[in-house]
Write a protein that holds these residues in place. Structure first.
Motif, PDB file in Angstrom:
ATOM      1  N   ALA A   1       0.841  -1.206   0.000  1.00  0.00           N
ATOM      2  CA  ALA A   1       0.000   0.000   0.000  1.00  0.00           C
ATOM      3  C   ALA A   1       0.875   1.255   0.000  1.00  0.00           C
ATOM      4  CB  ALA A   1      -0.934  -0.017   1.215  1.00  0.00           C
TER       5      ALA A   1
ATOM      6  N   ARG B   1       1.103   4.161  -2.853  1.00  0.00           N
ATOM      7  CA  ARG B   1       0.969   5.609  -2.549  1.00  0.00           C
ATOM      8  C   ARG B   1       2.137   6.379  -3.168  1.00  0.00           C
ATOM      9  NH1 ARG B   1      -1.419   3.909   2.279  1.00  0.00           N
ATOM     10  NH2 ARG B   1       0.552   3.625   3.361  1.00  0.00           N
TER      11      ARG B   1
ATOM     12  N   ARG C   1       1.830   6.543  -6.990  1.00  0.00           N
ATOM     13  CA  ARG C   1       0.772   7.461  -7.420  1.00  0.00           C
ATOM     14  C   ARG C   1       1.137   8.912  -7.136  1.00  0.00           C
ATOM     15  NH1 ARG C   1      -2.244   6.584 -11.106  1.00  0.00           N
ATOM     16  NH2 ARG C   1      -4.207   7.353 -10.276  1.00  0.00           N
TER      17      ARG C   1
ATOM     18  N   ALA D   1      -5.904   1.364  -7.475  1.00  0.00           N
ATOM     19  CA  ALA D   1      -5.791   2.771  -7.044  1.00  0.00           C
ATOM     20  C   ALA D   1      -5.889   3.730  -8.229  1.00  0.00           C
ATOM     21  CB  ALA D   1      -4.479   2.978  -6.298  1.00  0.00           C
TER      22      ALA D   1
END
Ligand code: AMP
Ligand code: MG
Length: 348
Positions: free
Chosen positions: A22, A26, A29, A142
């Motif tokens: 995760a 992040r 992105r 995501a």
């Protein structure tokens, strides 16, 4: 193991794999890079649609901007976003994805060209390593469409097949690094170009030309049929800092003796230890091409670190199953000694 990057707080030891994934998503992105394992070699990844992420890959690797990056996708549907999948590509995807096969395809108009250098094509691959698959699944969930990722090493040098290799090469630039053990294949993906109306092999890998031809039911053109637009197609690539020489098996004993007489500090990598190599550093070479490929870069890195004057490598057999190993060793020989370091100027 993970190595934190710059300002963002690094994940703490003890965090679960899912939390690390995760965090990696992040960062991707947000336009940063992460390093992650694949079944071929470790990759240095960025969101293929992020200008800052893609720029960071080129900066950290010191890779010339014109050299395109392979875009990693989680599946066939992920590839559809980037390119129209024709019958040849569909057949190869069905046969070999997830796995070590990159397809060069005509890029859809309107999709980002950031990762594609100066090409009108896109290079797509779907890796099989479980960590890479988790990362890609979470990244797409995501809102991402592809992770651009070349090998996580300095341009021109030997690719990393362990987390230690990544840290050795990237030093202070090492980003968040997902751990995934030693790479299963050890050489970069097979690259097939389907963008020209005929299939061409741009780079041999562990999926062989014969396997590709069997699926396509037509012959592959060799790399000569296509422009040499693959970084790994440069004559000098995958190089050691130490001089490296490929020697035919029947010449090996004599060449070892010559070097030893001159008092050179040498290492010999061969199936059998030549008598003249007694006292010199000797590496037993696997007789099986799969095992040889898996160990290739780690062995070159280890020998390169021994402050030797020359590495003599017994030429592997000429059979097709040795094509990827022969290709990488040939380029290592061509580039060897053109010392690239983090402080020095970039060579090939
Ligand atoms: P590497 O990142 O060193 O494993 O190299 C992968 C190679 O795939 C690159 O050197 C590229 O030249 C090739 N490749 C990636 N994307 C494209 C593209 N858009 N067109 C042609 N070749 C590509
Ligand atoms: Mg590379």
């Amino acid at each position: 193991m993970n190595v934190g990057e710059g300002s963002a707080a690094p994940p703490q030891p003890g965090e679960s794999g899912d939390e690390l994934i995760a965090e990696a998503v992040r960062r991707l992105r947000a336009g940063a890079v992460v390093a992650f394992p694949t079944e071929t070699v470790y990759g240095l990844g960025a969101d293929a649609e992020s200008e800052s992420g893609v720029a960071a890959i080129y900066r950290i690797k010191r890779r010339p901007r014109g050299h395109p990056l392979i875009v990693h996708v989680p599946d066939r549907a992920g590839a559809d976003y980037w390119a129209e999948i024709g019958p040849r590509a569909a057949a190869l995807i069905a046969a070999f994805w997830p796995g070590p096969l990159t397809l060069v395809l005509a890029r859809r108009s309107g999709v980002s060209s950031l990762a594609c250098g100066t090409e009108i094509t896109v290079g797509l691959r779907c890796p099989s390593h479980p960590v890479a698959r988790k990362l890609l699944a979470a990244f797409v969930a995501a809102g991402g469409h592809g992770i651009a990722a070349p090998s996580a090493n300095l341009f021109g040098r030997v690719s990393p097949t362990s987390v230690e290799h990544v840290v050795d090469d990237l030093g202070a630039d090492t980003p968040l690094l997902l751990e995934g053990g030693d790479s299963e294949h050890g050489v970069e993906s097979t690259i097939v170009d389907l963008s020209r109306g005929f299939p061409a092999l741009l780079r041999p890998g562990s999926i062989s030309a014969a396997q590709i031809e069997a699926v396509l039911e037509e012959p592959l053109e060799g790399p000569g049929a296509a422009a040499p637009r693959v970084a790994g197609a440069l004559a000098a690539h995958y190089a050691t800092a130490t001089a490296l020489e490929l020697v035919a098996p029947q010449r090996l004993a004599q060449r070892v003796a010559q070097c030893r007489q001159r008092g050179e500090r040498i290492a010999v990598w061969s199936r059998l230890r030549p008598e003249a190599a007694a006292g010199a550093s000797w590496e037993p070479a696997p007789a099986d091409p799969v095992a040889y490929a898996r160990r290739l870069y780690a062995t070159l890195r280890r020998l390169d670190a021994q402050a030797l004057e020359r590495i003599l490598v017994e030429e592997p057999p000429a059979e097709p199953e040795w094509a990827a190993v022969r290709d990488r060793l040939g380029r290592a020989q061509a580039g060897a000694g053109t010392h690239l370091s983090r402080s020095g100027s970039a060579g090939t």
